[in-house]
Scaffold this motif. Sequence first.
Motif, PDB file in Angstrom:
ATOM      1  N   GLU A 150      37.467   5.545  26.674  1.00  0.00           N
ATOM      2  CA  GLU A 150      36.048   5.528  27.017  1.00  0.00           C
ATOM      3  C   GLU A 150      35.799   4.234  27.786  1.00  0.00           C
ATOM      4  O   GLU A 150      36.447   3.219  27.526  1.00  0.00           O
ATOM      5  CB  GLU A 150      35.197   5.558  25.752  1.00  0.00           C
ATOM      6  CG  GLU A 150      35.434   6.829  24.942  1.00  0.00           C
ATOM      7  CD  GLU A 150      34.787   6.770  23.576  1.00  0.00           C
ATOM      8  OE1 GLU A 150      34.046   7.706  23.250  1.00  0.00           O
ATOM      9  OE2 GLU A 150      35.035   5.783  22.853  1.00  0.00           O
ATOM     10  N   ILE A 188      31.981  14.734  31.771  1.00  0.00           N
ATOM     11  CA  ILE A 188      31.992  13.922  30.548  1.00  0.00           C
ATOM     12  C   ILE A 188      30.612  13.294  30.366  1.00  0.00           C
ATOM     13  O   ILE A 188      29.843  13.176  31.332  1.00  0.00           O
ATOM     14  CB  ILE A 188      33.083  12.822  30.587  1.00  0.00           C
ATOM     15  CG1 ILE A 188      32.897  11.891  31.783  1.00  0.00           C
ATOM     16  CG2 ILE A 188      34.476  13.447  30.578  1.00  0.00           C
ATOM     17  CD1 ILE A 188      33.881  10.727  31.834  1.00  0.00           C
ATOM     18  N   TYR A 197      43.800   6.563  32.771  1.00  0.00           N
ATOM     19  CA  TYR A 197      43.319   7.059  31.472  1.00  0.00           C
ATOM     20  C   TYR A 197      42.695   8.440  31.619  1.00  0.00           C
ATOM     21  O   TYR A 197      42.188   8.788  32.680  1.00  0.00           O
ATOM     22  CB  TYR A 197      42.251   6.114  30.897  1.00  0.00           C
ATOM     23  CG  TYR A 197      42.763   4.743  30.569  1.00  0.00           C
ATOM     24  CD1 TYR A 197      43.421   4.493  29.368  1.00  0.00           C
ATOM     25  CD2 TYR A 197      42.601   3.682  31.455  1.00  0.00           C
ATOM     26  CE1 TYR A 197      43.897   3.221  29.061  1.00  0.00           C
ATOM     27  CE2 TYR A 197      43.068   2.409  31.155  1.00  0.00           C
ATOM     28  CZ  TYR A 197      43.719   2.196  29.961  1.00  0.00           C
ATOM     29  OH  TYR A 197      44.189   0.940  29.665  1.00  0.00           O
ATOM     30  N   ASP A 198      42.709   9.180  30.531  1.00  0.00           N
ATOM     31  CA  ASP A 198      41.972  10.430  30.430  1.00  0.00           C
ATOM     32  C   ASP A 198      40.592  10.062  29.882  1.00  0.00           C
ATOM     33  O   ASP A 198      40.435   9.861  28.672  1.00  0.00           O
ATOM     34  CB  ASP A 198      42.705  11.391  29.490  1.00  0.00           C
ATOM     35  CG  ASP A 198      41.987  12.716  29.312  1.00  0.00           C
ATOM     36  OD1 ASP A 198      41.043  13.004  30.076  1.00  0.00           O
ATOM     37  OD2 ASP A 198      42.374  13.462  28.392  1.00  0.00           O
ATOM     38  N   LEU A 199      39.630   9.912  30.772  1.00  0.00           N
ATOM     39  CA  LEU A 199      38.303   9.425  30.380  1.00  0.00           C
ATOM     40  C   LEU A 199      37.514  10.504  29.645  1.00  0.00           C
ATOM     41  O   LEU A 199      37.389  11.631  30.113  1.00  0.00           O
ATOM     42  CB  LEU A 199      37.542   8.944  31.618  1.00  0.00           C
ATOM     43  CG  LEU A 199      38.241   7.833  32.400  1.00  0.00           C
ATOM     44  CD1 LEU A 199      37.455   7.504  33.656  1.00  0.00           C
ATOM     45  CD2 LEU A 199      38.426   6.603  31.532  1.00  0.00           C
ATOM     46  N   LYS A 200      36.983  10.125  28.478  1.00  0.00           N
ATOM     47  CA  LYS A 200      36.252  11.067  27.626  1.00  0.00           C
ATOM     48  C   LYS A 200      34.748  10.825  27.619  1.00  0.00           C
ATOM     49  O   LYS A 200      33.973  11.716  27.313  1.00  0.00           O
ATOM     50  CB  LYS A 200      36.787  11.007  26.187  1.00  0.00           C
ATOM     51  CG  LYS A 200      38.215  11.477  26.070  1.00  0.00           C
ATOM     52  CD  LYS A 200      38.336  12.911  26.531  1.00  0.00           C
ATOM     53  CE  LYS A 200      39.735  13.455  26.394  1.00  0.00           C
ATOM     54  NZ  LYS A 200      39.876  14.765  27.029  1.00  0.00           N
ATOM     55  N   PRO A 250      46.584   8.332  28.261  1.00  0.00           N
ATOM     56  CA  PRO A 250      45.883   7.992  27.018  1.00  0.00           C
ATOM     57  C   PRO A 250      44.377   8.249  27.163  1.00  0.00           C
ATOM     58  O   PRO A 250      43.796   7.992  28.215  1.00  0.00           O
ATOM     59  CB  PRO A 250      46.174   6.503  26.823  1.00  0.00           C
ATOM     60  CG  PRO A 250      46.705   6.010  28.119  1.00  0.00           C
ATOM     61  CD  PRO A 250      47.187   7.174  28.907  1.00  0.00           C
ATOM     62  N   GLU A 251      43.778   8.767  26.104  1.00  0.00           N
ATOM     63  CA  GLU A 251      42.328   8.997  26.106  1.00  0.00           C
ATOM     64  C   GLU A 251      41.599   7.673  25.984  1.00  0.00           C
ATOM     65  O   GLU A 251      42.024   6.785  25.232  1.00  0.00           O
ATOM     66  CB  GLU A 251      41.931   9.912  24.946  1.00  0.00           C
ATOM     67  CG  GLU A 251      42.412  11.325  25.120  1.00  0.00           C
ATOM     68  CD  GLU A 251      41.915  12.252  24.030  1.00  0.00           C
ATOM     69  OE1 GLU A 251      41.217  11.795  23.090  1.00  0.00           O
ATOM     70  OE2 GLU A 251      42.226  13.448  24.103  1.00  0.00           O
ATOM     71  N   VAL A 310      40.113   2.334  23.714  1.00  0.00           N
ATOM     72  CA  VAL A 310      41.031   3.352  23.215  1.00  0.00           C
ATOM     73  C   VAL A 310      40.872   3.374  21.703  1.00  0.00           C
ATOM     74  O   VAL A 310      40.996   2.335  21.052  1.00  0.00           O
ATOM     75  CB  VAL A 310      42.489   3.039  23.621  1.00  0.00           C
ATOM     76  CG1 VAL A 310      43.447   4.040  23.002  1.00  0.00           C
ATOM     77  CG2 VAL A 310      42.624   3.009  25.142  1.00  0.00           C
ATOM     78  N   GLU A 311      40.526   4.539  21.165  1.00  0.00           N
ATOM     79  CA  GLU A 311      40.248   4.698  19.734  1.00  0.00           C
ATOM     80  C   GLU A 311      39.203   3.683  19.266  1.00  0.00           C
ATOM     81  O   GLU A 311      39.309   3.102  18.186  1.00  0.00           O
ATOM     82  CB  GLU A 311      41.537   4.607  18.917  1.00  0.00           C
ATOM     83  CG  GLU A 311      42.503   5.735  19.231  1.00  0.00           C
ATOM     84  CD  GLU A 311      43.794   5.665  18.438  1.00  0.00           C
ATOM     85  OE1 GLU A 311      43.934   4.803  17.545  1.00  0.00           O
ATOM     86  OE2 GLU A 311      44.678   6.503  18.707  1.00  0.00           O
TER      87      GLU A 311
END
Length: 155
Positions: free
Chosen positions: A9, A87, A54-57, A6-7, A25-26
């Motif tokens: 921050e 990122i 997590y897929d860190l953005k 899951p993406e 998340v979102e």
Amino acid sequence: MREALPEAELLVVGVTSPLRVGVYVEGRLADSFESEEKTSKALPPILHDLRYKYDLKALYYAKGPGSFMAIKVVYVMLKTFAIALDIPLLATDAFAFNGNRPIKAVGRSCFVKKGGEVLIEKECDTPDGRFELPERLDTVTFTEASEPLYVLPAV
């Protein structure tokens, strides 16, 4: 085939103890971590675990004022992570996470924010040292100017 992560921050508030890390998340707080350990000991395993969960953005942090060493450690670790993962690292002042209350400095002094400027007041009541992770990550308050905010008293 590996399942997509899951993406998310990350927000790190490490200007004083306890260290707080929020996973968003979102834009909503999905997970959080708190540690009374020294930042240099607590933050690496948290970052390691979250990197594989997590897929860190993007990374966000409170750049100060507060503990000089804690701020420096958080900045160096997050900056390294941001470069390695390619990122962004964004920052805002710590007053965004404590209701704009005074922040303890040295002795009986404290950091205050007046008119957008961070100052040191020599004599102040013991500030309430609570910092909170917001339920929603308001990225508008953060900037790319991520260098630590060191407000040091004159020697």
